[in-house]
Design a protein around this motif. Sequence first.
Motif, PDB file in Angstrom:
ATOM      1  N   TYR A  14       0.805  -1.224   0.000  1.00 23.84           N
ATOM      2  CA  TYR A  14       0.000   0.000   0.000  1.00 23.84           C
ATOM      3  C   TYR A  14       0.842   1.282   0.000  1.00 23.84           C
ATOM      4  N   ALA A  15       2.150   1.136   0.035  1.00 26.34           N
ATOM      5  CA  ALA A  15       3.029   2.283   0.288  1.00 26.34           C
ATOM      6  C   ALA A  15       2.817   3.451  -0.676  1.00 26.34           C
ATOM      7  N   GLY A  16       2.549   3.142  -1.959  1.00 23.41           N
ATOM      8  CA  GLY A  16       2.395   4.214  -2.943  1.00 23.41           C
ATOM      9  C   GLY A  16       0.966   4.615  -3.217  1.00 23.41           C
ATOM     10  N   ASN A  17       0.018   4.060  -2.447  1.00 28.25           N
ATOM     11  CA  ASN A  17      -1.406   4.342  -2.674  1.00 28.25           C
ATOM     12  C   ASN A  17      -1.766   5.801  -2.371  1.00 28.25           C
ATOM     13  N   ARG A  18      -2.777   6.311  -3.072  1.00 26.36           N
ATOM     14  CA  ARG A  18      -3.297   7.647  -2.761  1.00 26.36           C
ATOM     15  C   ARG A  18      -3.837   7.683  -1.329  1.00 26.36           C
ATOM     16  N   HIS A  19      -4.378   6.566  -0.882  1.00 23.39           N
ATOM     17  CA  HIS A  19      -4.942   6.471   0.467  1.00 23.39           C
ATOM     18  C   HIS A  19      -3.867   6.628   1.545  1.00 23.39           C
ATOM     19  N   ASN A  20      -2.606   6.510   1.156  1.00 23.66           N
ATOM     20  CA  ASN A  20      -1.502   6.562   2.108  1.00 23.66           C
ATOM     21  C   ASN A  20      -0.794   7.912   2.138  1.00 23.66           C
ATOM     22  N   ILE A  21      -1.427   8.943   1.621  1.00 19.40           N
ATOM     23  CA  ILE A  21      -0.769  10.249   1.609  1.00 19.40           C
ATOM     24  C   ILE A  21      -0.527  10.762   3.030  1.00 19.40           C
ATOM     25  N   GLY A  22      -1.336  10.307   3.991  1.00 19.30           N
ATOM     26  CA  GLY A  22      -1.104  10.680   5.389  1.00 19.30           C
ATOM     27  C   GLY A  22       0.208  10.111   5.909  1.00 19.30           C
ATOM     28  N   PHE A  23       0.476   8.848   5.606  1.00 20.14           N
ATOM     29  CA  PHE A  23       1.765   8.243   5.959  1.00 20.14           C
ATOM     30  C   PHE A  23       2.914   9.014   5.307  1.00 20.14           C
ATOM     31  N   MET A  24       2.735   9.361   4.024  1.00 22.81           N
ATOM     32  CA  MET A  24       3.782  10.072   3.285  1.00 22.81           C
ATOM     33  C   MET A  24       4.092  11.420   3.930  1.00 22.81           C
ATOM     34  N   ALA A  25       3.048  12.104   4.387  1.00 22.06           N
ATOM     35  CA  ALA A  25       3.238  13.412   5.020  1.00 22.06           C
ATOM     36  C   ALA A  25       4.031  13.287   6.322  1.00 22.06           C
ATOM     37  N   VAL A  26       3.678  12.295   7.135  1.00 19.29           N
ATOM     38  CA  VAL A  26       4.385  12.100   8.406  1.00 19.29           C
ATOM     39  C   VAL A  26       5.826  11.655   8.153  1.00 19.29           C
ATOM     40  N   ASP A  27       6.049  10.856   7.121  1.00 15.91           N
ATOM     41  CA  ASP A  27       7.417  10.469   6.755  1.00 15.91           C
ATOM     42  C   ASP A  27       8.239  11.697   6.346  1.00 15.91           C
ATOM     43  N   ALA A  28       7.602  12.628   5.639  1.00  9.50           N
ATOM     44  CA  ALA A  28       8.302  13.852   5.231  1.00  9.50           C
ATOM     45  C   ALA A  28       8.695  14.673   6.453  1.00  9.50           C
ATOM     46  N   ASN A 142     -12.995   3.119  -5.073  1.00  9.77           N
ATOM     47  CA  ASN A 142     -12.143   2.168  -4.360  1.00  9.77           C
ATOM     48  C   ASN A 142     -10.828   1.934  -5.100  1.00  9.77           C
ATOM     49  N   GLY A 143     -10.912   1.735  -6.396  1.00 10.39           N
ATOM     50  CA  GLY A 143      -9.695   1.536  -7.179  1.00 10.39           C
ATOM     51  C   GLY A 143      -8.820   2.771  -7.213  1.00 10.39           C
ATOM     52  N   HIS A 144      -9.458   3.937  -7.140  1.00  9.06           N
ATOM     53  CA  HIS A 144      -8.697   5.192  -7.172  1.00  9.06           C
ATOM     54  C   HIS A 144      -7.897   5.383  -5.887  1.00  9.06           C
ATOM     55  N   VAL A 145      -8.555   5.247  -4.731  1.00  3.46           N
ATOM     56  CA  VAL A 145      -7.858   5.510  -3.466  1.00  3.46           C
ATOM     57  C   VAL A 145      -6.821   4.428  -3.167  1.00  3.46           C
ATOM     58  N   LEU A 146      -7.086   3.200  -3.596  1.00  2.00           N
ATOM     59  CA  LEU A 146      -6.132   2.112  -3.354  1.00  2.00           C
ATOM     60  C   LEU A 146      -5.181   1.907  -4.526  1.00  2.00           C
ATOM     61  N   GLY A 147      -5.227   2.822  -5.487  1.00  2.00           N
ATOM     62  CA  GLY A 147      -4.267   2.796  -6.589  1.00  2.00           C
ATOM     63  C   GLY A 147      -3.088   3.692  -6.254  1.00  2.00           C
ATOM     64  N   ASP A 148      -1.957   3.415  -6.865  1.00  2.07           N
ATOM     65  CA  ASP A 148      -0.758   4.218  -6.632  1.00  2.07           C
ATOM     66  C   ASP A 148      -0.859   5.561  -7.352  1.00  2.07           C
ATOM     67  N   PHE A 149      -0.175   6.546  -6.799  1.00  4.24           N
ATOM     68  CA  PHE A 149      -0.049   7.814  -7.493  1.00  4.24           C
ATOM     69  C   PHE A 149       0.645   7.580  -8.834  1.00  4.24           C
ATOM     70  N   ALA A 150       0.200   8.301  -9.849  1.00  2.59           N
ATOM     71  CA  ALA A 150       0.856   8.225 -11.156  1.00  2.59           C
ATOM     72  C   ALA A 150       2.178   8.990 -11.115  1.00  2.59           C
TER      73      ALA A 150
END
Length: 247
Positions: A14-28, A142-150
């Motif tokens: 799930y690391a690159g998913n749009r749904h994971n932008i919160g994780f990405m922000a905290v990692d930043a 569902n596919g959008h949020v669990l899909g990776d960022f382009a």
Amino acid sequence: MKIIVGLGNPGPKYAGNRHNIGFMAVDALHRRHAFGPWTRKFKAEIAEGELAGEKILLVKPQTYMNVSGESVGEAMRFYKLTPADIIAVYDELDLAPGRARLKTGGGHGGHNGIKSLDAHCGKDYRRLRLGIGHPGAKELVNGHVLGDFAKSDAAWLEPLLDALADNADLLVKGLDSQFLNKLAIATGAPAEPDQPARPKPPAAPSSPKPGGKSHIRQARPDVPKMLPTTGPMADMLKRMFSKTEDK
């Protein structure tokens, strides 16, 4: 002390998913500032540090999105904090990519992670929503949020995360407008929602000037005021006016 929690799903899948932008922000935030190493506690990965002179606990729940509140609620109670001490960072379908909104309290908007936080922590925490855009149809969500960022999303995603980390002091201090403006400048996205263009009301017709012509009269060509002086028409007019004068 404040908790900054990023919402997402654990694991490389799930690391690159749009749904994971919160994780990405905290990692930043963790990369940019002097936080300690990630450790495991409260069913989460946590790291301690300081922002704006205040102690900060970064939290990435490892419980999966739908039960994120279990982890955050446990940390909140352990440190004897209140919902006002929590800042949740998560994805928002109803914001265009690169947009950001920040508020305290409110509804969950169908976001399961926020539903869980509301249930375990109360609703009066601050919510930093990061736009990921809407696919346009409910069955595609569902596919959008669990899909990776382009790859093309990097053009706004990387500046957004960098600006969020660079200006985290403003976030912690509660200087929301300044913080959002910094994000908007970095991404080129408006800091506030677009307002629909409203058509200008039609201008009221101007009143005719005293002694002037009305707009109807102005539209008519001027007719020369000439009366015949000879001929049958002239004789008829003379008879008409003479009868009027007799009355």
